[in-house]
Design a protein around this motif. Structure first.
Motif, PDB file in Angstrom:
ATOM      1  N   TYR A 252       9.749   8.789  -0.953  1.00  0.00           N
ATOM      2  CA  TYR A 252       9.658   7.345  -1.132  1.00  0.00           C
ATOM      3  C   TYR A 252       9.142   7.004  -2.523  1.00  0.00           C
ATOM      4  O   TYR A 252       9.686   6.124  -3.210  1.00  0.00           O
ATOM      5  CB  TYR A 252       8.744   6.738  -0.071  1.00  0.00           C
ATOM      6  CG  TYR A 252       8.666   5.232  -0.160  1.00  0.00           C
ATOM      7  CD1 TYR A 252       9.639   4.440   0.431  1.00  0.00           C
ATOM      8  CD2 TYR A 252       7.635   4.609  -0.848  1.00  0.00           C
ATOM      9  CE1 TYR A 252       9.588   3.049   0.347  1.00  0.00           C
ATOM     10  CE2 TYR A 252       7.563   3.225  -0.947  1.00  0.00           C
ATOM     11  CZ  TYR A 252       8.541   2.457  -0.341  1.00  0.00           C
ATOM     12  OH  TYR A 252       8.481   1.093  -0.446  1.00  0.00           O
ATOM     13  N   GLY A 253       8.101   7.712  -2.963  1.00  0.00           N
ATOM     14  CA  GLY A 253       7.534   7.427  -4.272  1.00  0.00           C
ATOM     15  C   GLY A 253       8.504   7.669  -5.400  1.00  0.00           C
ATOM     16  O   GLY A 253       8.479   6.961  -6.424  1.00  0.00           O
ATOM     17  N   GLN A 254       9.372   8.659  -5.236  1.00  0.00           N
ATOM     18  CA  GLN A 254      10.353   8.955  -6.283  1.00  0.00           C
ATOM     19  C   GLN A 254      11.354   7.822  -6.463  1.00  0.00           C
ATOM     20  O   GLN A 254      11.962   7.699  -7.528  1.00  0.00           O
ATOM     21  CB  GLN A 254      11.090  10.257  -5.953  1.00  0.00           C
ATOM     22  CG  GLN A 254      10.219  11.503  -6.090  1.00  0.00           C
ATOM     23  CD  GLN A 254      10.895  12.750  -5.556  1.00  0.00           C
ATOM     24  OE1 GLN A 254      11.806  12.672  -4.720  1.00  0.00           O
ATOM     25  NE2 GLN A 254      10.446  13.917  -6.022  1.00  0.00           N
ATOM     26  N   LYS A 255      11.521   6.997  -5.432  1.00  0.00           N
ATOM     27  CA  LYS A 255      12.498   5.904  -5.493  1.00  0.00           C
ATOM     28  C   LYS A 255      11.894   4.591  -5.968  1.00  0.00           C
ATOM     29  O   LYS A 255      12.631   3.640  -6.240  1.00  0.00           O
ATOM     30  CB  LYS A 255      13.116   5.702  -4.112  1.00  0.00           C
ATOM     31  CG  LYS A 255      13.897   6.901  -3.600  1.00  0.00           C
ATOM     32  CD  LYS A 255      14.362   6.678  -2.165  1.00  0.00           C
ATOM     33  CE  LYS A 255      15.067   7.913  -1.617  1.00  0.00           C
ATOM     34  NZ  LYS A 255      15.457   7.741  -0.186  1.00  0.00           N
ATOM     35  N   THR A 256      10.568   4.507  -6.040  1.00  0.00           N
ATOM     36  CA  THR A 256       9.946   3.249  -6.448  1.00  0.00           C
ATOM     37  C   THR A 256      10.029   3.080  -7.966  1.00  0.00           C
ATOM     38  O   THR A 256      10.081   4.051  -8.718  1.00  0.00           O
ATOM     39  CB  THR A 256       8.473   3.184  -6.016  1.00  0.00           C
ATOM     40  OG1 THR A 256       7.759   4.281  -6.603  1.00  0.00           O
ATOM     41  CG2 THR A 256       8.341   3.242  -4.508  1.00  0.00           C
ATOM     42  N   THR A 257      10.013   1.833  -8.397  1.00  0.00           N
ATOM     43  CA  THR A 257      10.110   1.515  -9.816  1.00  0.00           C
ATOM     44  C   THR A 257       8.808   0.915 -10.318  1.00  0.00           C
ATOM     45  O   THR A 257       7.917   0.571  -9.529  1.00  0.00           O
ATOM     46  CB  THR A 257      11.235   0.505 -10.062  1.00  0.00           C
ATOM     47  OG1 THR A 257      10.874  -0.754  -9.456  1.00  0.00           O
ATOM     48  CG2 THR A 257      12.553   0.987  -9.474  1.00  0.00           C
TER      49      THR A 257
ATOM     50  N   MET B  87       8.558  -2.020 -11.482  1.00  0.00           N
ATOM     51  CA  MET B  87       8.527  -3.385 -10.940  1.00  0.00           C
ATOM     52  C   MET B  87       8.007  -3.372  -9.511  1.00  0.00           C
ATOM     53  O   MET B  87       7.245  -4.260  -9.110  1.00  0.00           O
ATOM     54  CB  MET B  87       9.916  -4.011 -11.011  1.00  0.00           C
ATOM     55  CG  MET B  87      10.366  -4.355 -12.424  1.00  0.00           C
ATOM     56  SD  MET B  87      12.047  -5.020 -12.484  1.00  0.00           S
ATOM     57  CE  MET B  87      11.863  -6.511 -11.508  1.00  0.00           C
ATOM     58  N   ASP B  88       8.396  -2.362  -8.720  1.00  0.00           N
ATOM     59  CA  ASP B  88       7.881  -2.248  -7.354  1.00  0.00           C
ATOM     60  C   ASP B  88       6.363  -2.118  -7.369  1.00  0.00           C
ATOM     61  O   ASP B  88       5.657  -2.744  -6.569  1.00  0.00           O
ATOM     62  CB  ASP B  88       8.473  -1.016  -6.660  1.00  0.00           C
ATOM     63  CG  ASP B  88       9.964  -1.124  -6.417  1.00  0.00           C
ATOM     64  OD1 ASP B  88      10.457  -2.253  -6.272  1.00  0.00           O
ATOM     65  OD2 ASP B  88      10.622  -0.062  -6.395  1.00  0.00           O
ATOM     66  N   PHE B  89       5.871  -1.290  -8.278  1.00  0.00           N
ATOM     67  CA  PHE B  89       4.430  -1.066  -8.357  1.00  0.00           C
ATOM     68  C   PHE B  89       3.706  -2.351  -8.761  1.00  0.00           C
ATOM     69  O   PHE B  89       2.671  -2.702  -8.188  1.00  0.00           O
ATOM     70  CB  PHE B  89       4.129   0.047  -9.373  1.00  0.00           C
ATOM     71  CG  PHE B  89       2.753   0.625  -9.258  1.00  0.00           C
ATOM     72  CD1 PHE B  89       2.526   1.762  -8.505  1.00  0.00           C
ATOM     73  CD2 PHE B  89       1.671   0.034  -9.895  1.00  0.00           C
ATOM     74  CE1 PHE B  89       1.254   2.312  -8.393  1.00  0.00           C
ATOM     75  CE2 PHE B  89       0.393   0.568  -9.795  1.00  0.00           C
ATOM     76  CZ  PHE B  89       0.191   1.712  -9.038  1.00  0.00           C
TER      77      PHE B  89
ATOM     78  N   SER C 172       0.827  -1.207   0.000  1.00  0.00           N
ATOM     79  CA  SER C 172       0.000   0.000   0.000  1.00  0.00           C
ATOM     80  C   SER C 172       0.858   1.253   0.000  1.00  0.00           C
ATOM     81  O   SER C 172       0.541   2.249  -0.668  1.00  0.00           O
ATOM     82  CB  SER C 172      -0.929   0.006   1.214  1.00  0.00           C
ATOM     83  OG  SER C 172      -1.869  -1.019   1.131  1.00  0.00           O
ATOM     84  N   PHE C 173       1.939   1.202   0.741  1.00  0.00           N
ATOM     85  CA  PHE C 173       2.843   2.344   0.811  1.00  0.00           C
ATOM     86  C   PHE C 173       3.444   2.642  -0.561  1.00  0.00           C
ATOM     87  O   PHE C 173       3.596   3.800  -0.956  1.00  0.00           O
ATOM     88  CB  PHE C 173       3.938   2.058   1.836  1.00  0.00           C
ATOM     89  CG  PHE C 173       4.732   3.256   2.250  1.00  0.00           C
ATOM     90  CD1 PHE C 173       4.125   4.488   2.438  1.00  0.00           C
ATOM     91  CD2 PHE C 173       6.095   3.158   2.467  1.00  0.00           C
ATOM     92  CE1 PHE C 173       4.858   5.599   2.833  1.00  0.00           C
ATOM     93  CE2 PHE C 173       6.843   4.254   2.858  1.00  0.00           C
ATOM     94  CZ  PHE C 173       6.228   5.479   3.035  1.00  0.00           C
ATOM     95  N   VAL C 174       3.765   1.591  -1.324  1.00  0.00           N
ATOM     96  CA  VAL C 174       4.273   1.778  -2.679  1.00  0.00           C
ATOM     97  C   VAL C 174       3.229   2.465  -3.557  1.00  0.00           C
ATOM     98  O   VAL C 174       3.531   3.424  -4.277  1.00  0.00           O
ATOM     99  CB  VAL C 174       4.692   0.426  -3.298  1.00  0.00           C
ATOM    100  CG1 VAL C 174       4.946   0.573  -4.801  1.00  0.00           C
ATOM    101  CG2 VAL C 174       5.937  -0.120  -2.607  1.00  0.00           C
ATOM    102  N   LEU C 175       1.972   1.973  -3.486  1.00  0.00           N
ATOM    103  CA  LEU C 175       0.918   2.558  -4.315  1.00  0.00           C
ATOM    104  C   LEU C 175       0.669   4.019  -3.949  1.00  0.00           C
ATOM    105  O   LEU C 175       0.544   4.882  -4.825  1.00  0.00           O
ATOM    106  CB  LEU C 175      -0.369   1.750  -4.170  1.00  0.00           C
ATOM    107  CG  LEU C 175      -0.337   0.285  -4.610  1.00  0.00           C
ATOM    108  CD1 LEU C 175      -1.728  -0.329  -4.489  1.00  0.00           C
ATOM    109  CD2 LEU C 175       0.182   0.143  -6.029  1.00  0.00           C
ATOM    110  N   ILE C 176       0.583   4.291  -2.651  1.00  0.00           N
ATOM    111  CA  ILE C 176       0.291   5.657  -2.220  1.00  0.00           C
ATOM    112  C   ILE C 176       1.473   6.581  -2.505  1.00  0.00           C
ATOM    113  O   ILE C 176       1.310   7.678  -3.059  1.00  0.00           O
ATOM    114  CB  ILE C 176      -0.079   5.681  -0.725  1.00  0.00           C
ATOM    115  CG1 ILE C 176      -1.382   4.902  -0.486  1.00  0.00           C
ATOM    116  CG2 ILE C 176      -0.228   7.118  -0.234  1.00  0.00           C
ATOM    117  CD1 ILE C 176      -1.696   4.670   0.981  1.00  0.00           C
TER     118      ILE C 176
END
Length: 509
Positions: free
Chosen positions: A375-380, A382-384, A337-341
């Motif tokens: 945090y969102g700027q670091k997600t990829t 693939m993470d999503f 959820s943290f990745v999505l948000i």
């Protein structure tokens, strides 16, 4: 309750008066339809011509003006917009002439401001009108303002640097919940009987619990989200309302539910109206009682006792209750959820920075919001994708668990309403400590957002300090009908209609 035209006009006029002459003379406060009726009841008075839409609107405006300085629930005042709608002529819908407040978060009326509780959006005027707004107005509601939210709806309290702190009408030193805290405060204070709310992690149910209201989070895909997009936070977020009565919630959902143009998916169409379910007693239900917080955080003893009392009430109504809980990887689900948000917030803020020509930073965003952005700027990508997969797996696990249970019963929150200043987005602690505080306060609510299921907070209990405590019931995906049947049964068995904060009459004192 039926009133003559003259009696109704007199009572509405009394509601619109904000002077203290009556109190100074020791006169008893006069009753108003806003005190005695829910939204469907107000609409019926309008149909019977016992009160006019204009009279109701001016009464609601007077109350908002009198109470907002104390509780701070209004983000935008659209009084003239509401007056113009009445002058133009209202649709003859189920709520024709009933005052309504929108939540000031990603819900648009073209040309009018939507500021999302953020300095970064101050003055933002969208060029589109939300499909939900069209359906609300087709139902006959009269929109006259927007309610306060935390910045971008990111926490369970309504405090922000743009509009300030929203306070609970039951205790002004306590939070009204979030992110629909402004809506809940306005309804709890007696300004109007129902208001728009949204829920991406508990944001309907948290303020409903804090303010002693009924709050139904619908199934994913039940209520339109757009335009410009038909999904919020990767499908975590939904729209609906906080209400005083169960039947209002059901009838509002009838008026707003259904697929919108361009939507990727839609919840299963109801066989009958949701309103028709409220008076039907459910069959004997199999209820799983979940008392332990899924992530293991402590739960206040009064919240636990509220859930146990609700379980005993359900048993007295003929239902079978046993302690049971689904086996879920809560740590993985929370991280997903943290990745999505975080990804969604980071993308939106990048777009806003480009549109305004202003850099993202502490001058325009609060510290915790900046943490989500970072945090969102670091997600990829693939993470999503992995996060989405984790939540799909969790939804399957929940569906398998609920093959054996009709409803999951739990506390709504881990504690009664907190004091102002503990889980706001500009805290006295770092991001990790804030996250632990926020998650411990609402450890039960986010599961339904992750799996897409409907869930409702029912105002069945009060703390020893006189603060509302909600109890949560989660149903199978697409089956709000069963929850409305149960909610109507609980409302009849343990009525909360007359449980009102002292603030209800404070504007007349």
């Amino acid at each position: 309750m039926h009133m003559t035209r003259r009696e109704s006009m007199a009572s509405v006029a009394a509601a619109a008066m904000v002077g203290m002459a009556g109190a100074a003379k020791g006169a008893a406060p006069r009753s108003s339809p806003l005190d005695t009726q829910d939204a469907l009841g107000l609409a019926e008075l309008v149909r019977q011509k016992q009160v006019s839409p204009g009279e109701l609107l001016e009464a609601a405006i007077a109350r908002a003006e009198a109470l907002n300085p104390q509780f701070n629930f209004l983000a935008q005042k659209h009084y003239d917009y509401g007056r113009a709608a009445i002058a133009k002529g209202l649709p003859q819908g189920p709520f024709s002439g009933v005052p309504w407040l929108l939540k000031d978060l990603n819900t648009y009326i073209a040309g009018l401001p939507t500021e999302n509780g953020s300095r970064f959006y101050k003055g933002y005027r969208p060029q589109v009108t939300s499909e939900l707004v069209r359906r609300i107005e087709t139902a006959g509601f009269v929109i006259f303002g927007k309610t306060t939210v935390p910045e971008l709806g990111l926490t369970g309290t309504t405090e922000n640097k743009l509009t300030g702190d929203t306070r609970n009408p039951w205790a002004p030193d306590r939070i009204a919940g979030g992110s629909s805290g402004g809506a809940a405060a306005a309804v709890a204070a007696g300004v109007l009987p129902a208001a728009h709310a949204t829920d991406g992690g508990g944001s309907i149910r948290i303020p409903a619990s804090c303010c002693g209201l009924f709050g139904m989070k619908p199934s994913r895909g039940r209520v339109p989200m757009g335009p410009p997009r038909t999904e919020g936070w990767g499908g975590l977020s939904v729209h609906h309302a906080v209400t005083r009565s169960v039947r209002d919630s059901a009838a509002i959902l009838d008026a707003t539910q259904g697929p919108e143009p361009g939507s990727r998916y839609a919840a299963p169409a109801p066989v009958e109206t949701f309103l028709s379910q409220v008076g039907k007693a459910p069959d004997r239900l199999r209820i799983a009682l979940m008392l332990d917080a899924p992530a293991g955080s402590p739960v206040d003893r009064e919240c636990l006792e509220a859930a146990r009392q609700a379980a005993r009430l359900c048993e007295s109504l003929g239902h079978h209750v046993e302690e049971a809980a689904p086996k879920l990887d809560i740590a993985a689900m929370g991280a997903a959820s943290f990745v999505l948000i975080g990804s969604s917030v980071a993308a939106d803020m990048a777009d806003r920075a480009k549109a305004r020509g202003i850099a993202i930073g502490p001058d325009v965003l609060e510290p915790i919001t900046l943490g989500f952005v970072g945090y969102g700027q670091k997600t990829t990508g693939m993470d999503f994708a992995r996060a989405n997969n984790i939540l799909q797996t969790a939804a399957i696990a929940m569906a398998q668990f609920m093959a054996n249970y009709d409803v999951i019963l739990s506390p709504t929150l881990g504690a009664p309403p907190l004091r102002i200043g503990q889980i706001g987005l500009s805290p006295d602690v770092d991001f990790a400590a804030w996250g632990q505080r926020a998650a411990s306060f609402s450890p039960f609510t986010q599961i339904a957002n992750m799996t897409g299921q409907p869930a409702m907070s029912v105002p069945l209990a009060m703390s020893s300090a006189g603060l509302p405590i909600g109890v949560m019931f989660m149903g199978r995906y697409g089956d709000e009908a069963l929850l409305f049947r149960l909610a109507g049964q609980l409302e009849d068995a343990a009525p909360w209609k007359n449980k009102r904060p002292a603030a209800w009459n404070s504007w007349r004192e």
